[in-house]
Design an enzyme around this catalytic site. Sequence first.
Site, PDB file in Angstrom:
ATOM      1  N   GLY A 104      32.256  50.256  19.899  1.00  0.00           N
ATOM      2  CA  GLY A 104      32.367  50.568  21.317  1.00  0.00           C
ATOM      3  C   GLY A 104      31.405  49.786  22.178  1.00  0.00           C
ATOM      4  O   GLY A 104      31.802  49.066  23.091  1.00  0.00           O
ATOM      5  N   ASP A 105      30.091  49.928  21.919  1.00  0.00           N
ATOM      6  CA  ASP A 105      29.089  49.176  22.675  1.00  0.00           C
ATOM      7  C   ASP A 105      28.168  48.410  21.732  1.00  0.00           C
ATOM      8  O   ASP A 105      27.006  48.177  22.034  1.00  0.00           O
ATOM      9  CB  ASP A 105      28.274  50.107  23.574  1.00  0.00           C
ATOM     10  CG  ASP A 105      27.524  51.167  22.778  1.00  0.00           C
ATOM     11  OD1 ASP A 105      27.832  51.335  21.581  1.00  0.00           O
ATOM     12  OD2 ASP A 105      26.634  51.821  23.348  1.00  0.00           O
ATOM     13  N   GLU A 106      28.704  48.020  20.580  1.00  0.00           N
ATOM     14  CA  GLU A 106      27.932  47.286  19.568  1.00  0.00           C
ATOM     15  C   GLU A 106      28.471  45.866  19.430  1.00  0.00           C
ATOM     16  O   GLU A 106      29.688  45.636  19.410  1.00  0.00           O
ATOM     17  CB  GLU A 106      28.014  47.987  18.217  1.00  0.00           C
ATOM     18  CG  GLU A 106      27.324  49.340  18.167  1.00  0.00           C
ATOM     19  CD  GLU A 106      27.386  49.925  16.771  1.00  0.00           C
ATOM     20  OE1 GLU A 106      26.707  49.397  15.862  1.00  0.00           O
ATOM     21  OE2 GLU A 106      28.154  50.895  16.585  1.00  0.00           O
TER      22      GLU A 106
END
Length: 344
Positions: free
Chosen positions: A260-262
Amino acid sequence: MTLLDPKGPALPDVPEPHLTLTPAVLGRMMPLFLWLDRRGRIQAMGPTLEKIVGPGALGTSYARHFSLRRARGRDLGPESFVGRRNIAVTLVRHPSFSLRGTAVELPGADQPGALLVNLSFGIHLSEAVRFFGLTEQDFAASELAIEFLFLAEAKTAVLNELQALTRRLEEARREAESEALSDPLTGLPNRRAFDAGLDRAVKLLARGGRSFALLHLDLDFFKQVNDSLGHPAGDTVLIRVAQVLSEETRRGDLVARVGGDEFMLILRGPIDARRVGAFSERLIARLEEPILYEGKPCKISASIGAVIGHDGAGAVTDRLLADADSALYRSKRAGRGRCTVCED
């Protein structure tokens, strides 16, 4: 002349019929005919042959316009071709074009030794049609070669369409492959593409390749953006982060969105902890710049964990990933917005 009836006695001689044809009539039936006198001078020719040879050929020697040869290539005079098959005629002005034909001696005492040669392009038909600008009107109505020409053109059209279809299928395959290896939101490589890239880097390292750095980046405060401004704002942030990562890395580096936000990065060598630290500081500073969504600032930062794979260190993919992940959490626990480097 005596005609023999297989069912009865011999019949008395009857006058042999004669047929008179003008060059114009011959030209309609045989557009590529050639009429030579016994000295090899051109007396008449078919309209298509005249179109190919050009004006001014009548009355001149055939040798100025044609090279008559047998299949073996030996030069011969026109009288040597009477009643023979597979006569090869090469155009002097266009030696790449050969015609095939048969020659017969014309009867009659007024022109003994005169020859009538009927020619065709044979396998060179398609090239001749294009080169000389020939049309269906330049051939006899009964000429089967025209049918073969149409078939050849149809075959060419089909082959062209098949080749175009093959290209479209190949483009679709590459596009599907690219989609399978790309993140649809950011356009960056996805986890599958990253794993393949990391495997290649490790294998090259085992064969004496240069060192590389593996970075695991996680966005700080990204959840707050989603919670306060909604997921469209979060998508805007992710797209901007992907842009910054692409701008800060080199052509040979690999940047991928793996969650997701990696994000995961492979920085090609030679590289060391100092260079990784400097790169991370610059990257974090850019990511901390406000990102506007509908006029409202989205503020984030980034925590990074990095590991250096060195030549001869026996790097293993799973261990590199675990070390980078461990370094990332150390950055998180230390207050976020920083990078921790672990040397393999």
